[in-house]
Design a protein around this motif. Structure first.
Motif, PDB file in Angstrom:
ATOM      1  N   ASP A  53      87.396 -49.640  -7.658  1.00  0.00           N
ATOM      2  CA  ASP A  53      88.388 -50.712  -7.714  1.00  0.00           C
ATOM      3  C   ASP A  53      89.109 -50.645  -9.057  1.00  0.00           C
ATOM      4  O   ASP A  53      88.514 -50.901 -10.108  1.00  0.00           O
ATOM      5  CB  ASP A  53      87.691 -52.063  -7.544  1.00  0.00           C
ATOM      6  N   PRO A 103      91.479 -49.064  -3.205  1.00  0.00           N
ATOM      7  CA  PRO A 103      90.643 -48.469  -4.250  1.00  0.00           C
ATOM      8  C   PRO A 103      90.913 -46.972  -4.373  1.00  0.00           C
ATOM      9  O   PRO A 103      91.389 -46.327  -3.438  1.00  0.00           O
ATOM     10  CB  PRO A 103      89.214 -48.748  -3.762  1.00  0.00           C
ATOM     11  N   ARG A 144      89.618 -61.111  -4.475  1.00  0.00           N
ATOM     12  CA  ARG A 144      88.801 -61.136  -5.681  1.00  0.00           C
ATOM     13  C   ARG A 144      88.655 -62.589  -6.123  1.00  0.00           C
ATOM     14  O   ARG A 144      89.648 -63.309  -6.213  1.00  0.00           O
ATOM     15  CB  ARG A 144      89.437 -60.330  -6.818  1.00  0.00           C
ATOM     16  N   THR A 183      83.054 -56.665   3.692  1.00  0.00           N
ATOM     17  CA  THR A 183      81.812 -56.581   2.934  1.00  0.00           C
ATOM     18  C   THR A 183      81.456 -57.927   2.312  1.00  0.00           C
ATOM     19  O   THR A 183      82.301 -58.806   2.161  1.00  0.00           O
ATOM     20  CB  THR A 183      81.932 -55.541   1.815  1.00  0.00           C
ATOM     21  N   THR A 190      84.502 -58.850  -5.727  1.00  0.00           N
ATOM     22  CA  THR A 190      85.523 -58.261  -4.873  1.00  0.00           C
ATOM     23  C   THR A 190      84.971 -58.114  -3.460  1.00  0.00           C
ATOM     24  O   THR A 190      83.804 -57.754  -3.280  1.00  0.00           O
ATOM     25  CB  THR A 190      85.946 -56.874  -5.392  1.00  0.00           C
ATOM     26  N   ARG A 191      85.803 -58.418  -2.476  1.00  0.00           N
ATOM     27  CA  ARG A 191      85.454 -58.200  -1.071  1.00  0.00           C
ATOM     28  C   ARG A 191      86.389 -57.153  -0.490  1.00  0.00           C
ATOM     29  O   ARG A 191      87.594 -57.203  -0.719  1.00  0.00           O
ATOM     30  CB  ARG A 191      85.557 -59.502  -0.269  1.00  0.00           C
ATOM     31  N   TYR A 192      85.825 -56.221   0.257  1.00  0.00           N
ATOM     32  CA  TYR A 192      86.589 -55.139   0.863  1.00  0.00           C
ATOM     33  C   TYR A 192      86.590 -55.281   2.384  1.00  0.00           C
ATOM     34  O   TYR A 192      85.633 -55.794   2.978  1.00  0.00           O
ATOM     35  CB  TYR A 192      85.980 -53.777   0.520  1.00  0.00           C
ATOM     36  N   THR A 241      86.593 -52.692   5.429  1.00  0.00           N
ATOM     37  CA  THR A 241      86.340 -51.267   5.621  1.00  0.00           C
ATOM     38  C   THR A 241      86.954 -50.787   6.929  1.00  0.00           C
ATOM     39  O   THR A 241      87.154 -51.555   7.877  1.00  0.00           O
ATOM     40  CB  THR A 241      84.835 -50.974   5.622  1.00  0.00           C
ATOM     41  N   THR A 289      77.974 -48.498   3.928  1.00  0.00           N
ATOM     42  CA  THR A 289      78.606 -48.889   2.668  1.00  0.00           C
ATOM     43  C   THR A 289      77.523 -49.257   1.666  1.00  0.00           C
ATOM     44  O   THR A 289      76.670 -50.114   1.945  1.00  0.00           O
ATOM     45  CB  THR A 289      79.545 -50.090   2.873  1.00  0.00           C
ATOM     46  N   VAL A 335      90.983 -53.840  -0.540  1.00  0.00           N
ATOM     47  CA  VAL A 335      90.533 -55.075  -1.189  1.00  0.00           C
ATOM     48  C   VAL A 335      91.129 -56.272  -0.438  1.00  0.00           C
ATOM     49  O   VAL A 335      92.344 -56.395  -0.324  1.00  0.00           O
ATOM     50  CB  VAL A 335      90.952 -55.108  -2.664  1.00  0.00           C
ATOM     51  N   ALA A 370      88.955 -48.178   2.906  1.00  0.00           N
ATOM     52  CA  ALA A 370      88.655 -49.541   2.448  1.00  0.00           C
ATOM     53  C   ALA A 370      89.883 -50.139   1.784  1.00  0.00           C
ATOM     54  O   ALA A 370      90.702 -49.418   1.209  1.00  0.00           O
ATOM     55  CB  ALA A 370      87.476 -49.552   1.475  1.00  0.00           C
TER      56      ALA A 370
END
Length: 650
Positions: A467, A473, A388, A427, A393-395, A397, A404, A385, A383
């Motif tokens: 994170d 992460p 933000r 995500t 936070t959006r990841y 993947t 997830t 980032v 994953a």
């Protein structure tokens, strides 16, 4: 009458004679002060240009000035004169030296090549470099490149002219350096060794430029001229906004590999199924994803800003991560929107690079983030980032991630919540302490610590990622160092991390790859205080150096969610890692009966613990509890089973 600290400027003929006589020394002064990030060829030409432009313009007689020669009389204009030098110093040389120093310091500021008032000396078909030096000369040049321009100037004046600290300080002030910075510059220059000889920009070696490229350029010169004429006629009618290169500064490189790295069409795009048959699972097999993969304008701006970020670009990097341009075409991982920003995520084999600009904005607000991820494996490359915003936070993947979920690490035995992932692998927005602190403008209270719980093909068990404020992460593990750490997000891991979760923030922003929790002792507390655990957490970095170890005391909870107490910490230390599996720590603890004790514990190699100072005592075994006064200070030593001695972690 002249001030005793200011000497009138010499006449033009005197300055011309000084330039001829002292030209090599003036060029070397300029070369040492100018920044090295433009390349040695460009820097050599700039140094000669600065020295050649040191003469004042216009005509002047001996000791006077007229017409445009007012520059020659600037010493009498008030505040811009030459400070007094040694008695044997030539007045013409002192005058030119100050002008060279001023010009080199001015051009040493960001973007100096854009502000050179006249063209540099032209050398067609050749690139010029100072002759290759000895290792100590190269080491000196590296040290100088890391100093500010004023410190380089102080070193040059001290080395080339033998000036003392007071004279150097006064010259720097006359050249426009503030007094406090001038003193600091002289102090920094004093730390450099004098054994190495600085490079001589007048003793040069020549090499040809790219011959094949020159032939191609010659054939296309005519067509290029026509194209430039057409472009010049239409520039005035182009709309405002980002422009072709967005927030990037003007171009500076003609290197073929660097130019290839700026071409959006040259970006490497990995097909979607390559990861399934590849011999390794890391970022190199991630496919290109996102809704803006064909947005050439966005991709071009991202590459241009990466190569040369302008003054308005916010640049961040994890410790030990270089922020320079790509050595060649990078790999495209993602291009699309995330949380109100247009994002491009790139990978060059060593670093993740994230470029972001506000969606729909015409200019401004661009950001560039760098993070080292060399040596990433399936878990560490699961994953990234993407963005933000608003406390979320959006990841993005990895393609091998099959599930997830979000888990509150501080809740211990609590359940997980599913996290939706779109067709591009991104995500939904999830709440994290780092994003929450950024949104509130400060450190948010630790009420929950959400982490990702990932299930992936190729991993036997689910694992957790936290994170810590960076692009990648950190992987959470537990177990004794050197004995195979456990990555499973099982009940034991959740119990181990529940009381430690709120202290994870101490590792934020340090380029952390993984954090391991190791329970090295358990202790029965006096006065019916129950059982306490001693845990050492170690944050390992992607760069290897800069690890951070914390000893933590986990006493029985007196209120729900009470975090562990940090009893000691160590920076860039092997403690609690595979190279040092012995640890000792202690803390003052108040019992349920409100009595104070010094409690301490060591790892399994410890056979006895001795306390000295404000608390004295000795106990056999790995733990000790000694009566103490509130606020007492004590030193701990441990006796080891092999006869050695161990100091407390600090």
């Amino acid at each position: 009458m002249s001030s005793p600290h200011v000497r009138p400027a010499p006449g033009l003929s005197q300055a011309e004679a000084a330039l001829v006589e002292h030209y090599p020394r003036l060029v070397r002064l300029a070369y040492l002060v100018l920044p090295s990030d433009s390349g040695r060829h460009r820097r050599v030409l700039a140094a000669h240009s600065v020295a050649q432009r040191a003469l004042p313009r216009g005509k002047a007689g001996e000791g006077g000035e007229s017409g445009e020669a007012g520059e020659a009389g600037e010493a009498r204009a008030g505040g811009a004169g030459v400070p007094p030098q040694r008695a044997e110093a030539d007045a013409g040389y002192a005058f030119l030296r100050l002008r060279v120093l001023r010009a080199a310091l001015e051009q040493g500021r960001p973007g100096w090549l854009r502000r050179v008032p006249r063209a540099l000396p032209q050398v067609v078909g050749l690139r010029l470099f100072p002759r290759g030096g000895e290792p100590d000369e190269l080491a000196l040049e590296q040290e100088l490149s890391e100093l500010p321009a004023a410190a380089r100037a102080a070193y040059a004046l001290r080395r080339l002219d033998g000036l003392g600290a007071a004279a150097v300080t006064e010259l720097l002030r006359a050249a426009g350096v503030p007094e406090e910075r001038a003193g600091a510059a002289v102090a920094a220059a004093e730390g450099l060794a004098d054994a190495a000889e600085p490079a001589d920009p007048c003793a040069l070696q020549a090499r040809p430029t790219d011959l094949l490229r020159r032939r191609r350029h010659a054939r296309t010169a005519l067509f290029g001229g026509i194209a430039l004429a057409v472009a010049a006629g239409t520039v005035a009618f182009l709309p405002g906004g980002w422009g072709p290169d967005g927030a990037a500064a003007p171009p500076y490189s003609e290197n073929a590999a660097a130019e290839a790295a700026l071409d959006p069409q040259g970006l490497r795009r990995i097909p979607e199924d390559v990861w399934q048959r590849a011999s390794r699972s890391d970022f190199s097999v991630w496919p290109a994803r996102g809704s803006a993969l064909e947005d050439t304008g966005l991709l071009r701006r991202a590459l241009a800003v990466w190569a040369r970020p302008g003054d308005g670009v916010s640049v961040s990097a994890t410790p030990g991560t270089q922020t320079g341009p790509a050595p060649g075409p990078a790999q495209l991982l993602f291009a699309g929107e995330a949380g109100g920003a247009s994002v491009v995520l790139l990978y060059d084999g060593l670093r993740l690079v994230r470029y972001a600009e506000p969606v729909g904005a015409g200019s401004g607000g661009a950001a560039l983030d760098f993070a080292r991820v060399d040596g990433a494996d399936l878990l560490g490359a699961s994953a990234v980032v993407v963005g933000r915003s608003d406390g979320n936070t959006r990841y993005l993947t990895a393609p091998w991630v099959t599930k997830t979920e979000l888990r509150d690490l501080a809740a211990g035995g609590g359940g997980t919540a599913p996290v939706d992932v779109d067709e591009h692998g991104m995500t939904d927005a999830v709440r994290t302490p780092v994003a929450g602190a950024a949104a509130s403008g400060g450190e948010a209270p630790c009420t929950e610590v959400p982490v990702l719980e990932i299930t992936a093909q190729g991993a036997d068990v689910p694992f957790m990622l936290a994170d810590l404020g960076e692009l990648a992460p950190a992987l959470l593990t537990h177990g004794a160092p050197g004995e195979g750490r456990q990555v499973a997000a099982d009940a034991e891991a959740r119990q181990r991390w529940a009381r430690l979760a709120c202290n994870l923030s101490t590792a934020n922003g340090n380029g952390v790859r993984a954090v391991n929790a190791w329970q090295f002792a358990e202790q029965r507390l006096p006065d019916g205080g129950g059982a306490a655990q001693w845990v050492c957490t170690r944050a390992e970095t992607w760069r290897g150096a800069g690890s951070r170890s914390l000893a933590q005391f986990v006493a029985p909870e007196r209120r729900p969610g009470e975090p562990a107490s940090v009893t000691a910490s160590a920076e860039d230390n092997p403690a609690c890692g595979p190279r040092e599996t012995r640890v000792l720590s202690g803390v003052l603890w108040q019992s349920p009966e409100e009595a104070w004790y010094l409690v301490a514990a060591g790892s399994e190699q410890v056979s006895a613990i001795v306390a000295e100072g404000g608390v004295k005592g000795r106990a056999e075994g790995r733990t000790v509890a000694l009566p103490a006064e509130e606020g007492a200070q004590a030193e701990l030593k441990a006796e080891l089973a092999d006869g050695g001695e161990l100091s407390m972690l600090s």
